[in-house]
Design a protein around this motif. Structure first.
Motif, PDB file in Angstrom:
ATOM      1  N   GLN A  87       0.828  -1.204   0.000  1.00  0.00           N
ATOM      2  CA  GLN A  87       0.000   0.000   0.000  1.00  0.00           C
ATOM      3  C   GLN A  87       0.865   1.258   0.000  1.00  0.00           C
ATOM      4  O   GLN A  87       0.544   2.262  -0.655  1.00  0.00           O
ATOM      5  CB  GLN A  87      -0.923  -0.003   1.211  1.00  0.00           C
ATOM      6  N   TYR A 112      -1.531  -3.570  -7.083  1.00  0.00           N
ATOM      7  CA  TYR A 112      -2.824  -4.040  -6.556  1.00  0.00           C
ATOM      8  C   TYR A 112      -3.016  -5.532  -6.815  1.00  0.00           C
ATOM      9  O   TYR A 112      -3.632  -6.238  -6.012  1.00  0.00           O
ATOM     10  CB  TYR A 112      -3.978  -3.242  -7.162  1.00  0.00           C
ATOM     11  N   ASP A 113      -2.493  -6.023  -7.937  1.00  0.00           N
ATOM     12  CA  ASP A 113      -2.566  -7.461  -8.192  1.00  0.00           C
ATOM     13  C   ASP A 113      -1.834  -8.233  -7.093  1.00  0.00           C
ATOM     14  O   ASP A 113      -2.326  -9.264  -6.608  1.00  0.00           O
ATOM     15  CB  ASP A 113      -1.939  -7.791  -9.554  1.00  0.00           C
ATOM     16  N   ALA A 116      -3.811  -7.915  -3.763  1.00  0.00           N
ATOM     17  CA  ALA A 116      -5.025  -8.750  -3.735  1.00  0.00           C
ATOM     18  C   ALA A 116      -4.717 -10.189  -3.352  1.00  0.00           C
ATOM     19  O   ALA A 116      -5.585 -10.893  -2.832  1.00  0.00           O
ATOM     20  CB  ALA A 116      -5.733  -8.691  -5.081  1.00  0.00           C
ATOM     21  N   ARG A 117      -3.497 -10.627  -3.608  1.00  0.00           N
ATOM     22  CA  ARG A 117      -3.124 -11.987  -3.196  1.00  0.00           C
ATOM     23  C   ARG A 117      -2.982 -12.074  -1.680  1.00  0.00           C
ATOM     24  O   ARG A 117      -3.282 -13.105  -1.081  1.00  0.00           O
ATOM     25  CB  ARG A 117      -1.804 -12.390  -3.859  1.00  0.00           C
ATOM     26  N   ASP A 119      -4.385  -9.673   0.468  1.00  0.00           N
ATOM     27  CA  ASP A 119      -5.606  -9.139   1.074  1.00  0.00           C
ATOM     28  C   ASP A 119      -6.692  -9.086   0.004  1.00  0.00           C
ATOM     29  O   ASP A 119      -6.909  -8.038  -0.614  1.00  0.00           O
ATOM     30  CB  ASP A 119      -5.340  -7.739   1.643  1.00  0.00           C
ATOM     31  N   PRO A 120      -7.374 -10.202  -0.233  1.00  0.00           N
ATOM     32  CA  PRO A 120      -8.389 -10.249  -1.297  1.00  0.00           C
ATOM     33  C   PRO A 120      -9.718  -9.617  -0.889  1.00  0.00           C
ATOM     34  O   PRO A 120     -10.791 -10.150  -1.202  1.00  0.00           O
ATOM     35  CB  PRO A 120      -8.528 -11.745  -1.558  1.00  0.00           C
ATOM     36  N   SER A 121      -9.659  -8.506  -0.187  1.00  0.00           N
ATOM     37  CA  SER A 121     -10.882  -7.868   0.287  1.00  0.00           C
ATOM     38  C   SER A 121     -11.580  -7.130  -0.844  1.00  0.00           C
ATOM     39  O   SER A 121     -10.975  -6.781  -1.868  1.00  0.00           O
ATOM     40  CB  SER A 121     -10.564  -6.881   1.417  1.00  0.00           C
ATOM     41  N   VAL A 124     -10.000  -3.633  -1.577  1.00  0.00           N
ATOM     42  CA  VAL A 124      -8.801  -3.721  -2.411  1.00  0.00           C
ATOM     43  C   VAL A 124      -9.203  -3.928  -3.868  1.00  0.00           C
ATOM     44  O   VAL A 124      -8.652  -3.305  -4.787  1.00  0.00           O
ATOM     45  CB  VAL A 124      -7.872  -4.843  -1.930  1.00  0.00           C
ATOM     46  N   ARG A 125     -10.190  -4.777  -4.102  1.00  0.00           N
ATOM     47  CA  ARG A 125     -10.659  -5.024  -5.466  1.00  0.00           C
ATOM     48  C   ARG A 125     -11.281  -3.760  -6.068  1.00  0.00           C
ATOM     49  O   ARG A 125     -11.140  -3.490  -7.272  1.00  0.00           O
ATOM     50  CB  ARG A 125     -11.653  -6.179  -5.475  1.00  0.00           C
ATOM     51  N   ASN A 127     -10.411  -0.601  -5.283  1.00  0.00           N
ATOM     52  CA  ASN A 127      -9.312   0.301  -5.600  1.00  0.00           C
ATOM     53  C   ASN A 127      -8.578  -0.151  -6.864  1.00  0.00           C
ATOM     54  O   ASN A 127      -8.157   0.677  -7.684  1.00  0.00           O
ATOM     55  CB  ASN A 127      -8.342   0.370  -4.419  1.00  0.00           C
ATOM     56  N   ARG A 128      -8.439  -1.474  -7.009  1.00  0.00           N
ATOM     57  CA  ARG A 128      -7.817  -1.990  -8.232  1.00  0.00           C
ATOM     58  C   ARG A 128      -8.681  -1.647  -9.440  1.00  0.00           C
ATOM     59  O   ARG A 128      -8.152  -1.281 -10.503  1.00  0.00           O
ATOM     60  CB  ARG A 128      -7.621  -3.502  -8.131  1.00  0.00           C
TER      61      ARG A 128
END
Length: 204
Positions: A87, A112-113, A116-117, A119-121, A124-125, A127-128
């Motif tokens: 982050q 972000y990829d 996501a591994r 913190d797959p929240s 996060v998705r 923001n990606r």
């Protein structure tokens, strides 16, 4: 005040990094420093929100950014990259970009990829998805945001609906954008956020 809370959080972060020089403790401190560097530019004199892309970068605290970058380098050198460090790396790419248009969105999506591994929240998705929209265009980002808001994990999250509305606005789909902004307004509770959404609604 919020400024006092931010200062205290950074003080505690420095203390933690001194007592426990773990890469993630350093990553957390770097993240807080990057975020705090934009404090003066985040709100207008009347208290209204100013989006990152619209902020006056001359008001960003460059000494804070330089310190954050140095702390981040120490975190990365620690050899164990965690969620806070990733982050912070994303925040650094925003901080060093000379303008919003010059932001390295490809690198941000890549980070972000990785995040996501760990913190797959759903946040996060989200923001990606916003970063994908900047890299590949609003249509690409919208498909990802729709999946999160249409009976998805962020169906009740005002920032997700605001992001959806903004992408629809950029695509010229104003009727759908107004509906999404209205949903975001229903969900928002903070007055600065509500005023921002109301301005966007009025503009379309």
């Amino acid at each position: 005040t919020r400024a006092d809370l931010a200062d205290e959080a950074i003080r505690l972060g420095r203390l933690l990094a001194d007592l426990l020089p773990d890469p993630e403790a350093l990553g957390l401190l770097a993240l807080m420093l990057f975020q705090d560097s934009r404090r003066a530019a985040r709100t207008a004199p009347d208290g209204d929100l100013v989006l990152l892309a619209d902020q006056d970068r001359a008001r960003w605290d460059r000494a804070r950014i330089a310190e954050a970058s140095a702390v981040l380098a120490r975190a990365v050198a620690g050899g164990r990259i965690g969620a806070f460090t990733l982050q912070a790396a994303i925040a650094e790419l925003h901080a060093v970009a000379p303008s919003a248009a010059a932001t390295d969105w490809g690198a941000i999506v890549g980070l972000y990829d990785l995040l996501a591994r760990l913190d797959p929240s759903a946040v996060v998705r989200l923001n990606r998805a916003v970063a994908v929209a900047e890299r590949d265009g609003p249509e690409a980002g919208l498909a990802l945001v729709v999946a999160l808001t249409d009976s998805g994990p962020l169906a009740g999250y005002h920032l997700a609906w605001s992001a959806r509305a903004d992408l629809l606005r950029r695509l010229g789909r104003h009727h759908e954008a107004r509906a999404a902004y209205a949903r975001a307004l229903d969900l928002a509770t903070q007055e600065p956020e509500r005023r921002f959404i109301e301005r966007r609604l009025a503009a379309i």
